[in-house]
Write a protein that holds these residues in place. Sequence first.
Motif, mmCIF file in Angstrom:
data_model
loop_
_atom_site.group_PDB
_atom_site.id
_atom_site.type_symbol
_atom_site.label_atom_id
_atom_site.label_comp_id
_atom_site.label_asym_id
_atom_site.label_seq_id
_atom_site.Cartn_x
_atom_site.Cartn_y
_atom_site.Cartn_z
ATOM 1 N N THR A 134 37.978 53.120 87.907
ATOM 2 C CA THR A 134 37.480 52.431 86.722
ATOM 3 C C THR A 134 35.990 52.151 86.831
ATOM 4 O O THR A 134 35.223 52.348 85.868
ATOM 5 N N ILE A 135 35.560 51.707 88.006
ATOM 6 C CA ILE A 135 34.130 51.423 88.215
ATOM 7 C C ILE A 135 33.297 52.694 88.078
ATOM 8 O O ILE A 135 32.239 52.705 87.434
ATOM 9 N N CYS A 136 33.777 53.788 88.660
ATOM 10 C CA CYS A 136 33.036 55.054 88.587
ATOM 11 C C CYS A 136 32.927 55.556 87.152
ATOM 12 O O CYS A 136 31.863 56.015 86.716
ATOM 13 N N VAL A 137 34.020 55.469 86.406
ATOM 14 C CA VAL A 137 34.004 55.926 85.012
ATOM 15 C C VAL A 137 33.063 55.069 84.171
ATOM 16 O O VAL A 137 32.234 55.587 83.407
ATOM 17 N N ALA A 138 33.167 53.754 84.323
ATOM 18 C CA ALA A 138 32.370 52.844 83.501
ATOM 19 C C ALA A 138 30.876 52.977 83.785
ATOM 20 O O ALA A 138 30.045 52.826 82.875
ATOM 21 N N CYS A 139 30.526 53.267 85.034
ATOM 22 C CA CYS A 139 29.112 53.335 85.419
ATOM 23 C C CYS A 139 28.477 54.702 85.158
ATOM 24 O O CYS A 139 27.258 54.831 85.237
ATOM 25 N N SER A 140 29.284 55.713 84.877
ATOM 26 C CA SER A 140 28.731 57.062 84.720
ATOM 27 C C SER A 140 28.889 57.628 83.317
ATOM 28 O O SER A 140 27.982 58.311 82.810
ATOM 29 N N PHE A 141 30.015 57.355 82.658
ATOM 30 C CA PHE A 141 30.309 58.029 81.396
ATOM 31 C C PHE A 141 29.277 57.767 80.302
ATOM 32 O O PHE A 141 28.878 58.706 79.596
ATOM 33 N N PRO A 142 28.815 56.526 80.094
ATOM 34 C CA PRO A 142 27.840 56.312 79.019
ATOM 35 C C PRO A 142 26.571 57.138 79.182
ATOM 36 O O PRO A 142 25.955 57.549 78.178
ATOM 37 N N PHE A 143 26.152 57.420 80.411
ATOM 38 C CA PHE A 143 24.921 58.168 80.625
ATOM 39 C C PHE A 143 25.037 59.624 80.174
ATOM 40 O O PHE A 143 24.018 60.280 79.951
ATOM 41 N N LEU A 144 26.263 60.136 80.052
ATOM 42 C CA LEU A 144 26.434 61.502 79.561
ATOM 43 C C LEU A 144 26.042 61.613 78.093
ATOM 44 O O LEU A 144 25.682 62.702 77.623
ATOM 45 N N PHE A 145 26.111 60.510 77.355
ATOM 46 C CA PHE A 145 25.804 60.526 75.927
ATOM 47 C C PHE A 145 24.565 59.689 75.609
ATOM 48 O O PHE A 145 24.348 59.324 74.453
ATOM 49 N N ILE A 146 23.780 59.386 76.634
ATOM 50 C CA ILE A 146 22.459 58.796 76.446
ATOM 51 C C ILE A 146 21.452 59.869 76.829
ATOM 52 O O ILE A 146 21.492 60.394 77.942
ATOM 53 N N GLN A 147 20.566 60.213 75.927
ATOM 54 C CA GLN A 147 19.635 61.291 76.200
ATOM 55 C C GLN A 147 18.796 60.970 77.434
ATOM 56 O O GLN A 147 18.433 59.823 77.679
ATOM 57 N N CYS A 148 18.523 62.006 78.198
ATOM 58 C CA CYS A 148 17.858 61.916 79.505
ATOM 59 C C CYS A 148 16.722 60.886 79.487
ATOM 60 O O CYS A 148 15.721 61.052 78.773
#
Length: 546
Positions: A94-108
């Motif tokens: 859960t921690i890994c998903v929450a900390c990484s997934f939003p950055f996939l849809f935030i432009q670099c």
Amino acid sequence: MQSRDTGHMPLSLRQKLSYGVGHVLNDLCASIWFSYLLIYLHSVVTFSNRMAGNLMLIGQVSDALCTPFIGYESDRTNGFCGYGKRKSWHLIGTICVACSFPFLFIQCLPCQDNTSDIAKFIYYAPFVVIFQFGWASTQISHLSLIPDLTDNEGERVFLNALRYAFTVISNLIVYVTAWLLLEFNEHHASKATPDAPCNGTTSSCPLSTNAVDSIGSSKYMSGNGTDGEEGEDLSTADGPSFRNLAIMVVCLGLMFSGIFHIGTKEKNHCDDQTEKTPLIGSNSSVNTKKTMSWSCWLKNTQFYLIAILYMATRLVVNLSQVYLPFYLTDTLDLRKQTIAYIPLAGYIVGLLTSFVMKPFNNKFGRKPTYLIGLALVIGCNVLVFFIKQHTSYKEMFAFGASILIGAGGTTLLITSLAFVSDLVSHNTESGAFVYGAMSFTDKLSNGVAIMVIQQLHPCTGVVCCPACAPFYRHVLSLVPGGCALLAALILIILIPQKIGHRPCALLAENSDDSFPCAGSSPAINTDDERDVKMMNNCASSIHVAS
């Protein structure tokens, strides 16, 4: 709680619901991953087709490699700091998903306008790997909790049905939210620039024609009516919509994960006897068994047949989900909002389909039910093949295709998972290996398929060329259709076989002689009896859960 062997105390509704919501974060993120990541990378991040496919391949391969490793470690370890071993791995995921997934849809974040695709790829890749590790950790630990929570067959069926019900609800939430965000973003953009000059080309266009071309608009034709308006095309201007969608689903998923960790009590693993029974269904009269090691599974022909069947099923469902948005926007030239509400219709029908599986299984049995699902999928593929950009009522036909794949995909998924459960039967001491192997073939094949399709894309740049329209039509019709035919071939081979049968020669390799072989008590009931019993309970449980 009383002993779950003889003095079983039924799980309360609170305990069941607490468990059922434990996979919502994964379900929400998976829905966005398959439905929108590829089109987001291409239309918003402006990745080339090949670069977007390679990034998704990294994610699928990471998931495939992490799944068996996490399954092994989840069985071997005893948790962290006194926390249950299943819930410990669930928390890590859960921690890994929450900390990484939003950055996939935030432009670099550190990127500039002139940043190369390679640099952006390197930026996104670590977030993809961390997300897939977390997703696999949450998935395996959540599924492995079922035999810990109860030994009662009916309750296990209910927990699995509840888990599936929340999966469908999660997909519905994603599509409704995406629809609203895209509508709001378009409305906000049109209000912000109501009188923007358009060089005399159209009466109203928030972006110039050159600007639209530079950001990779898929509308290479002028179109007519509402279909040709540039403001209704996906572009970099829709980045905030996808960003907000990712952040919102993660926040919602974290809330449900908190409910899961507070309300779900994991048993003491000092005695792992309850893990020797299957997740779904069992013959309670059989208390002893011959073990199956991983090497024995590799010598079992049914293991490979079921793996191919499950892989083909996942390819049909996932590739349809990935390429449907491209088909709607690039082939049919529809509004960008259709990538939300047309798939939404398919998932609503999929949820309703789960309710009618009981009479279908009562009348036909499991294997014929799978065949019915194949017929629905192939019907969708044929319909997609004949719908073109200038087809009259193309949006209505697209709804029909989405409904067919929703009903057929749901039927195939539920039944294929039941086939895997039948294959494992009572040998849950190596069940993690079986489920891990099935997941490995699923994730790896999907990643490779998407990468190959992207490599074969006729357009080399970001801007979609006229060849896009027939390309996505062929992809969405021929590729899932071919996978459906492969599944049909495997099903024909399996028709005369009893799923879960262990050849005597295979069982004789192990030292425990207490497991019944062919000719004595069977590992499972006959197909028809087991099909009707299991699916009756499953359909009833889904109805209660929803």
